[in-house]
Scaffold this motif. Structure first.
Motif, mmCIF file in Angstrom:
data_model
loop_
_atom_site.group_PDB
_atom_site.id
_atom_site.type_symbol
_atom_site.label_atom_id
_atom_site.label_comp_id
_atom_site.label_asym_id
_atom_site.label_seq_id
_atom_site.Cartn_x
_atom_site.Cartn_y
_atom_site.Cartn_z
ATOM 1 N N PHE A 16 0.813 -1.206 0.000
ATOM 2 C CA PHE A 16 0.000 0.000 0.000
ATOM 3 C C PHE A 16 0.851 1.263 0.000
ATOM 4 C CE2 PHE A 16 -3.057 3.132 1.497
ATOM 5 C CZ PHE A 16 -4.152 2.792 0.718
ATOM 6 N N ALA A 17 2.095 1.145 0.489
ATOM 7 C CA ALA A 17 3.015 2.283 0.476
ATOM 8 C C ALA A 17 3.751 2.391 -0.860
ATOM 9 C CB ALA A 17 4.025 2.160 1.607
ATOM 10 N N ASP A 18 3.328 1.583 -1.853
ATOM 11 C CA ASP A 18 3.900 1.611 -3.199
ATOM 12 C C ASP A 18 5.325 1.068 -3.272
ATOM 13 O OD1 ASP A 18 1.548 2.831 -4.175
ATOM 14 O OD2 ASP A 18 2.327 4.797 -3.618
ATOM 15 N N ASP A 19 5.776 0.392 -2.235
ATOM 16 C CA ASP A 19 7.101 -0.228 -2.266
ATOM 17 C C ASP A 19 6.903 -1.686 -2.695
ATOM 18 O OD1 ASP A 19 9.676 -1.055 -1.977
ATOM 19 O OD2 ASP A 19 9.967 -0.199 0.025
ATOM 20 N N PHE A 20 6.690 -1.891 -3.982
ATOM 21 C CA PHE A 20 6.314 -3.209 -4.475
ATOM 22 C C PHE A 20 7.466 -4.206 -4.426
ATOM 23 C CE2 PHE A 20 3.565 -0.147 -6.903
ATOM 24 C CZ PHE A 20 2.443 -0.356 -6.112
ATOM 25 N N ASP A 21 8.699 -3.727 -4.592
ATOM 26 C CA ASP A 21 9.854 -4.626 -4.473
ATOM 27 C C ASP A 21 9.944 -5.190 -3.059
ATOM 28 O OD1 ASP A 21 11.096 -4.505 -7.111
ATOM 29 O OD2 ASP A 21 11.463 -2.399 -6.658
ATOM 30 N N GLU A 22 9.787 -4.314 -2.072
ATOM 31 C CA GLU A 22 9.798 -4.749 -0.673
ATOM 32 C C GLU A 22 8.628 -5.686 -0.397
ATOM 33 O OE1 GLU A 22 10.905 -4.903 3.458
ATOM 34 O OE2 GLU A 22 11.951 -4.450 1.583
ATOM 35 N N ALA A 23 7.465 -5.358 -0.968
ATOM 36 C CA ALA A 23 6.281 -6.197 -0.770
ATOM 37 C C ALA A 23 6.525 -7.612 -1.294
ATOM 38 C CB ALA A 23 5.076 -5.581 -1.466
ATOM 39 N N SER A 140 -3.095 -1.145 -17.048
ATOM 40 C CA SER A 140 -1.711 -0.831 -16.709
ATOM 41 C C SER A 140 -1.643 -0.121 -15.365
ATOM 42 C CB SER A 140 -1.083 0.047 -17.792
ATOM 43 O OG SER A 140 -1.776 1.267 -17.907
ATOM 44 N N GLN A 141 -0.587 -0.412 -14.627
ATOM 45 C CA GLN A 141 -0.489 0.099 -13.260
ATOM 46 C C GLN A 141 0.562 1.198 -13.180
ATOM 47 O OE1 GLN A 141 -2.550 -0.802 -10.886
ATOM 48 N NE2 GLN A 141 -3.537 -2.296 -12.199
ATOM 49 N N SER A 142 0.140 2.357 -12.724
ATOM 50 C CA SER A 142 1.042 3.473 -12.517
ATOM 51 C C SER A 142 1.426 3.485 -11.043
ATOM 52 C CB SER A 142 0.307 4.758 -12.813
ATOM 53 O OG SER A 142 1.026 5.578 -13.644
ATOM 54 N N ARG A 143 2.592 3.930 -10.752
ATOM 55 C CA ARG A 143 3.000 3.989 -9.339
ATOM 56 C C ARG A 143 2.395 5.231 -8.706
ATOM 57 N NH1 ARG A 143 8.637 1.202 -7.789
ATOM 58 N NH2 ARG A 143 8.377 -0.670 -9.003
ATOM 59 N N VAL A 144 1.127 5.165 -8.511
ATOM 60 C CA VAL A 144 0.391 6.271 -7.911
ATOM 61 C C VAL A 144 0.553 6.201 -6.398
ATOM 62 C CG1 VAL A 144 -1.895 7.270 -7.580
ATOM 63 C CG2 VAL A 144 -1.281 6.286 -9.791
ATOM 64 N N ARG A 145 0.893 7.335 -5.795
ATOM 65 C CA ARG A 145 1.103 7.356 -4.347
ATOM 66 C C ARG A 145 -0.229 7.389 -3.616
ATOM 67 N NH1 ARG A 145 2.010 11.315 -0.346
ATOM 68 N NH2 ARG A 145 1.691 12.973 -1.879
ATOM 69 N N HIS A 146 -0.329 6.632 -2.550
ATOM 70 C CA HIS A 146 -1.530 6.676 -1.737
ATOM 71 C C HIS A 146 -1.166 6.423 -0.276
ATOM 72 C CE1 HIS A 146 -0.777 2.769 -3.364
ATOM 73 N NE2 HIS A 146 -1.903 2.186 -2.992
ATOM 74 N N GLU A 147 -1.983 6.965 0.623
ATOM 75 C CA GLU A 147 -1.768 6.843 2.061
ATOM 76 C C GLU A 147 -3.109 6.622 2.742
ATOM 77 O OE1 GLU A 147 2.113 9.821 2.643
ATOM 78 O OE2 GLU A 147 0.163 10.355 3.501
#
Length: 339
Positions: A16-23, A140-147
């Motif tokens: 959810f924090a957009d850190d997909f590599d870490e996820a 397609s997925q954009s790295r949109v920031r969300h909190e």
């Protein structure tokens, strides 16, 4: 040593924090400890889609389908078909979604995905693509920031996309599920966010969303007010009660740095309540008048009244010399009322 569920919870936060590599790394650890959990595989599949690793994402969806079929979990089987459909071409996606719908006709997410696929299929009469190919603009997925953050009664999710038209946003809200679909400006590609299941139940009828100039803000009404959500999605082992402590509430969220959410909420409220046009002018007039000395106040009242609201002066030494004449804007003629 961390359990599979603990790694999974951390992975969801990273996602959810957009850190997909870490996820993906954290999902890997969860799956190493429990390779028979279809939900872990499906969430890793979703993270891999975000990284445009569609081949690996498809493999995870197929593994999840195999695991779900062995356990005869119909809901999980339907969800696995849903994930398979996301990463294949339109025609095969359509078949996967239809199959998923047969298994779970009440899956609301399917409605959104089927509509997207049908719309794309309607645009083109080209033959089916190869099974392993993925259309460039297909979801397609954009790295949109969300909190996200919370208070006693609401969980608020902010998706930061600028200049989105209201008609380009679709939000589905259920007791334990939220699905967001956005047609991105400029590119015209689709962005999606699905949270299923939410950590706790919400009240859909009292939840709402708003499309602003810089973001999409979604407010979810908690079914149990005062309960602190430890996570946004999945199993929540950190549930507690929100308390004031030192007077400042701090809430779990996806933000990397600690924030004073009470102050943020006040700022948002002020921004939404900011007056515009004539109302803003009146507020400014009141502020100046309230902080002025007696001579300035007299000048303001006399000039504004005698000029029929066309002139406002704070210089009493000038205003007291005589009547302040009406000054119509350029191109207009001042007339007495009823003339």
């Amino acid at each position: 040593m961390s359990s599979a569920q603990e790694f999974f919870t951390k992975a969801n936060d990273a996602f959810f924090a957009d850190d997909f590599d870490e996820a993906v790394d954290l999902y890997n650890r969860a799956i190493e400890l429990d390779a028979t959990n279809a939900e872990y595989l499906l969430k890793r599949s979703a993270a891999l889609v975000k990284l445009n690793k569609n081949k690996e994402a498809l493999a995870d969806a197929e593994k999840a389908l195999h695991v779900s079929e062995e356990s005869q979990n119909q809901a999980s089987i339907a969800k696995a078909f849903l994930h398979k459909g996301r990463v294949k071409d339109y025609h095969i996606a359509k078949k996967s979604f239809d199959h998923s719908k047969e298994l779970n006709p009440n899956e609301r997410l399917l409605v959104t995905w089927i509509e997207k696929v049908d719309a794309e299929l309607a645009k083109t009469a080209t033959p089916p693509m190869a099974v392993n190919s993925t259309p460039q603009n297909f979801l397609s997925q954009s790295r949109v920031r969300h909190e996200w953050y919370q208070n006693e009664n609401y969980v608020t999710i902010s998706i930061f996309i600028k200049n989105v038209k209201k008609e380009a946003v679709k939000v589905e809200i259920e007791k334990r599920l939220i699905s967001v679909s956005v047609q991105l400006p400029i590119s015209g590609s689709d962005y999606s966010l699905e949270l299923d299941p939410l950590a706790h139940e919400i009240i859909p009828s009292e939840s709402k969303y708003e499309v602003l100039s810089t973001k999409i803000e979604i407010k979810l009404k908690k079914a149990q007010g005062g309960v602190k959500w430890g996570v946004l999605e999945g199993e929540d082992s950190l549930t507690g009660t929100i308390s004031s402590g030192d007077g400042k509430l701090t809430y779990p969220s996806s933000a990397r740095k600690a924030k004073n959410w009470d102050e943020l909420e006040r700022e948002i409220s002020k921004e939404k309540e900011k007056p515009e046009g004539e109302e803003a002018l009146n507020v400014l007039f009141q502020q100046i008048y309230g902080n002025a000395d007696d001579d300035t106040r007299k000048a303001m009242l006399k000039s504004y009244t005698e000029s029929s609201g066309t002139c406002l002066s704070t210089n009493w030494s000038e205003v007291k010399k005589g009547k302040v004449e009406t000054k119509a804007p350029d191109g207009m003629v001042a007339k007495k009322w009823g003339a």
